[in-house]
Scaffold this active site. Structure first.
Site, PDB file in Angstrom:
ATOM      1  N   GLU A 121      37.940 -79.198 -28.254  1.00 19.20           N
ATOM      2  CA  GLU A 121      37.286 -79.774 -29.240  1.00 19.20           C
ATOM      3  C   GLU A 121      36.036 -79.734 -28.979  1.00 19.20           C
ATOM      4  O   GLU A 121      34.644 -80.470 -28.730  1.00 19.20           O
ATOM      5  CB  GLU A 121      37.184 -80.899 -30.325  1.00 19.20           C
ATOM      6  CG  GLU A 121      38.069 -80.003 -31.833  1.00 19.20           C
ATOM      7  CD  GLU A 121      38.619 -80.749 -32.590  1.00 19.20           C
ATOM      8  OE1 GLU A 121      39.060 -80.476 -33.909  1.00 19.20           O
ATOM      9  OE2 GLU A 121      39.382 -81.802 -32.587  1.00 19.20           O
ATOM     10  N   GLU A 141      47.161 -78.766 -34.420  1.00 19.46           N
ATOM     11  CA  GLU A 141      47.691 -80.151 -35.792  1.00 19.46           C
ATOM     12  C   GLU A 141      47.930 -79.426 -36.425  1.00 19.46           C
ATOM     13  O   GLU A 141      48.462 -80.063 -37.037  1.00 19.46           O
ATOM     14  CB  GLU A 141      46.148 -80.201 -36.131  1.00 19.46           C
ATOM     15  CG  GLU A 141      44.879 -81.341 -35.029  1.00 19.46           C
ATOM     16  CD  GLU A 141      44.476 -80.736 -34.091  1.00 19.46           C
ATOM     17  OE1 GLU A 141      43.306 -80.832 -33.559  1.00 19.46           O
ATOM     18  OE2 GLU A 141      44.935 -78.961 -33.650  1.00 19.46           O
TER      19      GLU A 141
END
Length: 261
Positions: A121, A141
């Site tokens: 990210e 995640e």
């Protein structure tokens, strides 16, 4: 990194170094795979703010010490922090360029080894990414019962298309540097150990260009991405006139009517 940098602690640190017009931001916790502690999240926001606020800085480089870029968040320490508020301090420049105060200066990321979750990210939030050929990427995640919350669902889809993004977002599977290059997540793949120097070379080249022109070009490209090409196109002539006037020292072009007789 210089005498001004603070000493390492168990919670790691974000080190910074100014070199000419280049500002290095360095993730420094190699013994923990550069996993982010709450302290490091706070320091990263501070580093991005320092870069943004220094009028002498024209380009940043985000990189990491050791063999890995980052394994992501140290969840056993950061989970409570995540539940209570934003990932990064709201008053600082947002390192993932999504909320509040946004970065306006160009940023080149250099990644190596493990680059998981927040690492992806952060690199996707930068403008150009140089990856070592030994990189292993994963957005894991879903394996932990949570979802990406710092831009992966947005930027992976934006770069690679929905199917290509979901291929990795929904499975948590790893992919390599060549796949990241093919999907548009990184722009160059280099030999391990040379990624930081190559990123600095690119940042130096950017810093040698006209600063106002670089800023206007970056802003217009982002406007096209976030607000659509028509909105960006509507700004082109206005911005070009502004740059032309600045280039002429603020003087407006003079037009003379021809006379006869």
């Amino acid at each position: 990194m210089g005498d001004e940098l603070s000493s390492l602690s168990n919670d790691g640190r974000i080190a910074t170094e100014k070199s000419g017009h280049i500002f290095l931001i360095v993730i420094d916790r190699p013994k923990k795979l550069n996993g982010f502690s709450v302290k490091m999240l706070s320091e990263l926001g501070q580093a991005f703010s320092a870069m943004e606020d220094d009028s002498d800085i024209r380009c940043g480089v985000l990189c990491a010490e050791g063999r890995n870029f980052t394994a992501g968040l140290e969840l056993n320490q950061v989970a409570k922090h995540l539940a209570e508020g934003p990932l990064f301090p709201a008053h600082d420049v947002d390192p993932v360029n999504l909320h509040g105060r946004l970065r306006t200066k160009p940023l080149v990321s250099a990644v190596q080894g493990i680059c998981f979750t927040l690492g992806i990210e952060l690199m996707l939030a930068s403008d150009i990414v140089v990856a070592a050929s030994d990189c292993r990427f994963a957005q894991i995640e879903v394996k932990r019962g949570i979802m990406p919350s710092a831009g992966a669902t947005i930027r992976m889809t934006e770069r690679a298309g929905l199917g290509n993004a979901l291929r990795y977002l929904l499975t948590g599977e790893q992919f390599d540097a060549e796949t990241a290059l093919r999907l548009g997540f990184v722009q160059e793949v280099v030999a391990p150990g040379s990624e930081r120097q190559r990123a600095i070379e690119i940042a130096t080249l950017i810093s040698q260009q006209a600063p106002l022109a670089v800023a206007a070009t970056l802003a217009n490209a982002r406007k096209a991405l976030f607000e659509g090409p028509n909105v960006a196109a509507a700004q082109l002539q206005k911005e070009q006139r502004r740059l032309h006037l600045r280039r002429r020292g603020g003087r407006r072009p003079q037009f003379h009517r021809e006379t006869t007789g």
